[in-house]
Scaffold this motif. Sequence first.
Motif, PDB file in Angstrom:
ATOM      1  N   LEU A   1       0.829  -1.202   0.000  1.00 43.46           N
ATOM      2  CA  LEU A   1       0.000   0.000   0.000  1.00 43.46           C
ATOM      3  C   LEU A   1       0.868   1.259   0.000  1.00 43.46           C
ATOM      4  O   LEU A   1       0.526   2.252  -0.637  1.00 43.46           O
ATOM      5  CB  LEU A   1      -0.916   0.005   1.225  1.00 43.46           C
ATOM      6  N   ALA A   2       1.990   1.206   0.699  1.00 43.72           N
ATOM      7  CA  ALA A   2       2.870   2.370   0.769  1.00 43.72           C
ATOM      8  C   ALA A   2       3.392   2.767  -0.609  1.00 43.72           C
ATOM      9  O   ALA A   2       3.607   3.956  -0.883  1.00 43.72           O
ATOM     10  CB  ALA A   2       4.039   2.093   1.714  1.00 43.72           C
ATOM     11  N   GLN A   3       3.618   1.786  -1.487  1.00 42.11           N
ATOM     12  CA  GLN A   3       4.078   2.073  -2.840  1.00 42.11           C
ATOM     13  C   GLN A   3       2.993   2.795  -3.634  1.00 42.11           C
ATOM     14  O   GLN A   3       3.278   3.707  -4.426  1.00 42.11           O
ATOM     15  CB  GLN A   3       4.471   0.775  -3.540  1.00 42.11           C
ATOM     16  N   ILE A   4       1.749   2.384  -3.436  1.00 48.58           N
ATOM     17  CA  ILE A   4       0.632   3.022  -4.141  1.00 48.58           C
ATOM     18  C   ILE A   4       0.405   4.426  -3.604  1.00 48.58           C
ATOM     19  O   ILE A   4       0.177   5.374  -4.360  1.00 48.58           O
ATOM     20  CB  ILE A   4      -0.634   2.158  -4.002  1.00 48.58           C
ATOM     21  N   ARG A   5       0.504   4.574  -2.299  1.00 49.71           N
ATOM     22  CA  ARG A   5       0.348   5.898  -1.691  1.00 49.71           C
ATOM     23  C   ARG A   5       1.421   6.854  -2.202  1.00 49.71           C
ATOM     24  O   ARG A   5       1.158   8.050  -2.420  1.00 49.71           O
ATOM     25  CB  ARG A   5       0.428   5.788  -0.172  1.00 49.71           C
TER      26      ARG A   5
END
Length: 217
Positions: A66-70
């Motif tokens: 999720l951090a990569q998408i954020r």
Amino acid sequence: MRLSLAAACLAALAFAAPAHAASLSGMGANLFGNYFHFGSKPNIPKPPVRTITAGPLKMELQHTKLAQIRKLFGGAIMSTGTDKSLANWLCYHTDGSGKAPAANTWFISNILGGGEFVMIVAVQAADPERIPGDCIAAPRNFALPDMGIPGLGASSADLKAAFGAASGSNIAYRADVPGADALGTALNAQYIGYILSGGRVTGYGAGETSVPAPPKQ
């Protein structure tokens, strides 16, 4: 990314605390919950969803955080539930004013993803003027995900051509492949769900998880 329940719990505890918000809505809740009743046996021969693209994003279920998408699209990771009911997610609303139609897109992690690896991607047609409480307005560089399978607006004929069968307004597919367990004690299951209205897809998504292998006969 397949984690044991214990490892997933540790990963979830180590993950930076996300913002609490309204519970998952729409197709995000449907794929996270038991709406589709995917059953205990596969009904398609192999997982059709591999690489998922959304504008500049290229991702794989169970491997992308999720951090990569954020980092690409912004927003705060939202959260609800604990332990087995844990859901962490990002959701982006497109209003149809750009190239993407009006829709909501969820990227969801659960306890088996350690609260950080994306296990589910869901898309649903939306009211262009209403952003759900569990979503934010999408940035300019966002595009609806291309999962390599029929998407919003597809017909039941399109689903039949892609999967070999399609009946009703609530359609579920499942494919199993051997998991990473060297002993063969686990399967990796990919789930795909569709909602149709008026013969056209209005919501769909895909998810993956590890499940126990059936006992040897």
